[in-house]
Design an enzyme around this catalytic site. Structure first.
Site, PDB file in Angstrom:
ATOM      1  NE  ARG A   1       6.345  -0.241  12.777  1.00  0.00           N
ATOM      2  CZ  ARG A   1       5.787   0.709  11.967  1.00  0.00           C
ATOM      3  NH1 ARG A   1       6.388   1.366  11.238  1.00  0.00           N
ATOM      4  NH2 ARG A   1       4.399   0.718  12.402  1.00  0.00           N
TER       5      ARG A   1
ATOM      6  CD  GLU B   1      10.908   4.703  16.506  1.00  0.00           C
ATOM      7  OE1 GLU B   1       9.698   5.104  16.774  1.00  0.00           O
ATOM      8  OE2 GLU B   1      11.410   4.464  15.466  1.00  0.00           O
TER       9      GLU B   1
ATOM     10  CG  HIS C   1       8.307   6.519  13.683  1.00  0.00           C
ATOM     11  ND1 HIS C   1       8.479   5.214  14.609  1.00  0.00           N
ATOM     12  CD2 HIS C   1       7.544   6.260  12.870  1.00  0.00           C
ATOM     13  CE1 HIS C   1       7.277   4.441  13.827  1.00  0.00           C
ATOM     14  NE2 HIS C   1       6.965   4.961  13.007  1.00  0.00           N
TER      15      HIS C   1
ATOM     16  NE  ARG D   1      -0.744   0.078   4.893  1.00  0.00           N
ATOM     17  CZ  ARG D   1      -0.516   1.464   5.693  1.00  0.00           C
ATOM     18  NH1 ARG D   1      -1.055   2.270   5.060  1.00  0.00           N
ATOM     19  NH2 ARG D   1       0.199   1.484   6.694  1.00  0.00           N
ATOM     20  CB  ILE D   2       3.522   2.604   2.026  1.00  0.00           C
ATOM     21  CG1 ILE D   2       2.823   2.752   3.084  1.00  0.00           C
ATOM     22  CG2 ILE D   2       4.684   3.630   1.941  1.00  0.00           C
ATOM     23  CD1 ILE D   2       3.448   2.865   4.443  1.00  0.00           C
TER      24      ILE D   2
END
Length: 330
Positions: A236, A265, A285, A154-155
């Protein structure tokens, strides 16, 4: 219901139209980031429903076992940060719209923004200008370059479209289904994994992080990249074997990296060894951090709370919890 929201750093949710979906509920929004379990227990002890900002806070068994009133966790996307077994054991329903077929334009736009920033050396050029030294080096044109996308989901599909608009060649690597979709859209599938890394001027990772994909990109893969090439990771950090990216950047293959994700993070150490490298540009992020994307994501998240309250929960991950509740109520 008493609803708690964690990690809304800039107190944005209250300003979104979708926040009205929680009207009538007792909602508390926490804007700081807390890791300590005791602190989290103190904040969430009376919470019925918990709203998460993606993976900002780890929701483990030690925490879940101490929240007797919690009945629902509502979030969006994958959930490696949530102990699903502990949720089920404690009768906590996890609802998460995985949105596997929905493009994330915000993440795709950031990906291409990082590509442009790295290839044209924009951060260093800006710093040079502000320091009064005018230009500092020569960048690279995107037109005619080969963008390698792993994988065409999708990305990745959206990024490929942006690349085409810039006159780039696009090749993909990944599963058979996504690769076939890319070929059907007019792009090429690399002949092999080795060729994918060797021939791409830019490699952009768009793989979901799962147990089987953790560490899927190895130091051997990175070592095959050109000394002039760019690795982009807005997916990721765990997709790359821990420590391998730092080693690769120090060895000069690839020549540049643009990253939006990290193993731990948030990063608050300005001396982090990866951030200190001159051939690395990084963002904290922010791939999905736009008001538009928040409205889309949290509209789903709040809908999950509403449907749960109405007795018809949606996007259930551990459906057995709801089945057990219904059996006990019958």
């Amino acid at each position: 219901m008493k609803i708690a929201v964690l990690d809304d750093y800039f107190d944005t949710l209250r300003t979104l139209p979708c926040f009205s979906k929680l009207s009538g509920h007792d909602v508390i929004v926490w804007t700081d980031h807390v890791k300590d379990t005791d602190w989290l227990v103190d904040r969430l002890i009376d919470t019925d429903a918990l709203v998460l900002f993606r993976e900002r806070t780890k929701i483990g068994a030690e925490l879940l076992d101490r929240l007797p009133k919690l009945k629902l966790i509502s979030q969006r996307s994958v959930y490696p940060h949530v102990d699903l077994e502990a949720c089920t054991r404690n009768g906590i329903l996890l609802c998460s719209n995985i949105h596997a077929d929905t493009p994330s334009y915000a993440a795709a736009e950031l990906t291409f923004g990082l590509i442009l920033a790295a290839m044209r050396d924009i951060p260093n050029q800006m710093a040079s200008l502000k320091a009064g030294t005018w230009q500092t080096g020569v960048g690279h044109t995107l037109r005619g370059k080969t963008l390698g996308i792993w994988s065409y989901g999708r990305i990745g599909k959206t990024v490929a479209g942006y690349a085409s608009a810039f006159g780039m060649k696009v090749q993909v690597w990944g599963g058979e289904e996504s690769s076939a979709a890319a070929v059907a859209d007019g792009f090429s599938r690399s002949a092999s994994r080795e060729d994918f890394f060797q021939s791409s001027d830019i490699v952009s990772l768009h793989i979901r992080l799962k147990p089987k994909t953790r560490g899927i990109v190895t130091r051997e893969d990175l070592a095959r990249m050109k000394p002039t090439s760019l690795l982009v990771n807005t997916s990721r950090a765990g997709l790359i074997c821990k420590g391998d990216l730092l080693e690769a950047m120090n060895s000069g293959r690839p020549g540049m990296a643009a990253i939006d994700v990290f193993e731990e993070e948030p990063i608050t150490d300005p001396n982090d060894p990866l951030l200190a490298l001159p051939n690395v540009i990084a963002t904290p992020h922010i791939g999905y951090v736009t008001r538009d994307e928040y409205e889309l994501q949290f509209s789903d998240i709040f809908d999950q709370i509403v449907t749960y309250e109405n007795g018809n929960p949606t996007n259930m991950i551990n459906r057995d919890v709801m089945n057990s509740m219904r059996q006990r109520g019958s």
